[in-house]
Design an enzyme around this catalytic site. Structure first.
Site, PDB file in Angstrom:
ATOM      1  N   MET A 312       1.278  -1.179  -0.255  1.00  7.04           N
ATOM      2  CA  MET A 312       0.387   0.136  -0.177  1.00  7.04           C
ATOM      3  C   MET A 312       0.761   1.680  -0.449  1.00  7.04           C
ATOM      4  O   MET A 312       0.244   2.411  -0.463  1.00  7.04           O
ATOM      5  CB  MET A 312      -1.239  -0.098   0.999  1.00  7.04           C
ATOM      6  CG  MET A 312      -2.117   1.104   1.136  1.00  7.04           C
ATOM      7  SD  MET A 312      -3.043   1.251   2.946  1.00  7.04           S
ATOM      8  CE  MET A 312      -3.556  -0.106   2.484  1.00  7.04           C
ATOM      9  N   TRP A 315       2.184   1.400  -3.104  1.00 10.02           N
ATOM     10  CA  TRP A 315       1.111   2.062  -4.313  1.00 10.02           C
ATOM     11  C   TRP A 315       0.995   3.570  -4.465  1.00 10.02           C
ATOM     12  O   TRP A 315       1.066   4.560  -5.071  1.00 10.02           O
ATOM     13  CB  TRP A 315      -0.054   1.611  -4.341  1.00 10.02           C
ATOM     14  CG  TRP A 315      -1.181   2.110  -4.832  1.00 10.02           C
ATOM     15  CD1 TRP A 315      -1.456   1.321  -6.168  1.00 10.02           C
ATOM     16  CD2 TRP A 315      -2.171   3.113  -4.042  1.00 10.02           C
ATOM     17  NE1 TRP A 315      -2.578   2.936  -6.527  1.00 10.02           N
ATOM     18  CE2 TRP A 315      -2.619   3.490  -5.120  1.00 10.02           C
ATOM     19  CE3 TRP A 315      -2.613   3.646  -3.246  1.00 10.02           C
ATOM     20  CZ2 TRP A 315      -4.128   4.012  -5.139  1.00 10.02           C
ATOM     21  CZ3 TRP A 315      -3.363   4.533  -2.423  1.00 10.02           C
ATOM     22  CH2 TRP A 315      -4.560   4.706  -3.910  1.00 10.02           C
ATOM     23  N   HIS A 316       0.618   4.071  -2.795  1.00 15.38           N
ATOM     24  CA  HIS A 316       1.070   5.741  -2.912  1.00 15.38           C
ATOM     25  C   HIS A 316       2.410   6.241  -3.647  1.00 15.38           C
ATOM     26  O   HIS A 316       2.903   7.312  -4.152  1.00 15.38           O
ATOM     27  CB  HIS A 316       1.403   6.502  -1.644  1.00 15.38           C
ATOM     28  CG  HIS A 316       0.011   6.056  -1.470  1.00 15.38           C
ATOM     29  ND1 HIS A 316      -0.388   5.022   0.198  1.00 15.38           N
ATOM     30  CD2 HIS A 316      -0.899   7.085  -0.550  1.00 15.38           C
ATOM     31  CE1 HIS A 316      -1.516   4.454   0.479  1.00 15.38           C
ATOM     32  NE2 HIS A 316      -2.183   5.950  -0.299  1.00 15.38           N
ATOM     33  N   GLY A 317       3.714   5.295  -3.814  1.00 11.85           N
ATOM     34  CA  GLY A 317       4.218   6.491  -4.679  1.00 11.85           C
ATOM     35  C   GLY A 317       5.530   6.270  -3.987  1.00 11.85           C
ATOM     36  O   GLY A 317       5.633   5.094  -2.819  1.00 11.85           O
TER      37      GLY A 317
END
Length: 382
Positions: A312, A315-317
């Site tokens: 997760m 996924w944000h960066g």
């Protein structure tokens, strides 16, 4: 001119105008789906423009539809082929996340992360046998559905398809769609344009130094700012979805009254945490139990929590603070699992004072996680 979705008053004004025909159709018991499909195209163009972003979006849709339909034709249970399709489906998102490092200007458009989750979800559901048939236009509509284009929440294809193809009576629409949608839309406007805006002003006034006081002030202000900003976006998206005849899933439910971090993730960004829980955590746990390489179930759960939350974060960066945030949340979940299993917790779990103490401690665990997520700590390490 490109508009910021739910980010400015002009967008809201246009949203009001395009919602009026949807309301009329709903009250007259007509299916809103086809009008909503047309408006989705219009709003997507207004949001991302017709330049390179739009071309990348068309290429993304073409690529994903080929993958979805070819995998549907195969309907194979071969896990290697399934994993190849998952990687291929995620390839545009992976390239997008690597662009800053590769110095490329490819596959970049608003909403690529949420759209990727939707397409991957369909492939997984085909593999699991949960999707029996495909409708080309319903899939396109699901992927592009404009209320949730850039900010979520993340819906499920089967649930979405049932909604858009169901018959809704006038009374049902007014009571369970329109009235609720308007309330959620206005709630989001207040959250975003009042509370979040005020908090941002205070954040901007924090001294630009490396003092502990500035750090603590920023931590609290950013936590509440992020909540009101993101919950505001989500509430507006949900409200708009309701007005257009879709029961978009909830995304926030009083997260700061959580007694522990496990409860927090049932209240914060609910659609995302459920997506990761269903498609990463649960699948890892089942696979690990079948392989039996790890004997203790507790260890499987712990590893699964670390993997899920780290994913997760990625996924944000691909920046250190997003990845650190994911690892932090994974560790927090593992420690929470260990703690709620202790005799001390079980003995005091129903004690009101103890519960208030839990909420207080959990809130500060949340706040420190948000501080990591914000990237503010860069100034201390830079």
């Amino acid at each position: 001119m490109i508009l910021s979705q739910y980010g400015d008053y002009l967008y809201l004004y246009i949203l009001l105008l395009v919602s009026i025909p949807a309301v009329i159709l709903g009250i007259r018991e007509k299916n809103i789906k086809y009008y909503a499909m047309f408006i989705t195209v219009v709003m997507v163009i207004l949001t991302i423009g017709v330049d390179s972003q739009f071309r990348y979006l068309l290429g993304f849709i073409f690529w994903e539809m080929i993958l979805i339909y070819t995998f549907y034709r195969l309907r194979t249970k071969n896990k290697l082929i399934f994993r190849i399709y998952i990687i291929l489906s995620l390839l545009p998102l992976i390239i997008n996340k690597l662009m800053p490092f590769l110095k490329l200007d490819l596959v970049g458009f608003v909403g690529i992360s949420y759209m990727s989750f939707k397409t991957v979800q369909i492939i997984i559901d085909i593999f699991d046998g949960n999707v029996k048939e495909l409708d080309f236009f319903d899939i396109i509509y699901f992927i592009l559905f404009f209320p949730t284009l850039s900010s979520g929440p993340i819906d499920r294809y089967r649930r979405f398809k049932d909604d858009i193809n169901s018959s809704i009576s006038s009374d049902d629409y007014i009571e369970n769609y329109l009235s609720i949608g308007i309330k959620k839309l206005f709630k989001g406007i207040v959250y975003k344009f009042a509370f979040a805006s005020i908090l941002y002003v205070f954040m901007d006034k924090i001294p630009n130094d490396k003092s502990a006081l500035s750090l603590i002030m920023y931590m609290y202000l950013y936590t509440f700012y992020l909540f009101f900003d993101f919950a505001g976006y989500s509430s507006m998206a949900i409200g708009t979805g309701y007005i257009f005849g879709v029961h978009v899933p909830e995304n926030f439910n009083k997260p700061f009254i959580s007694k522990d971090m496990k409860e927090f993730w049932t209240r914060w960004h609910i659609s995302l945490s459920r997506w990761f829980g269903d498609y990463i955590f649960s699948r890892y746990v089942l696979a690990a139990m079948r392989n039996r390489k790890i004997k203790k179930k507790k260890n499987i759960y712990r590893i699964g929590q670390i993997i899920t939350m780290t994913t997760m974060g990625i996924w944000h960066g691909l920046t250190w603070y997003y990845i650190a945030y994911g690892v932090y949340q994974g560790i927090a979940l593992v420690l929470t699992d260990n703690y709620i299993g202790t005799k001390w917790h079980k003995k005091n779990a129903k004690n009101k004072i103890y519960q208030y103490l839990q909420v207080f401690i959990t809130f500060h665990i949340i706040c420190f996680g948000m501080l990591i997520f914000s990237g503010y700590l860069n100034r201390f390490f830079g």
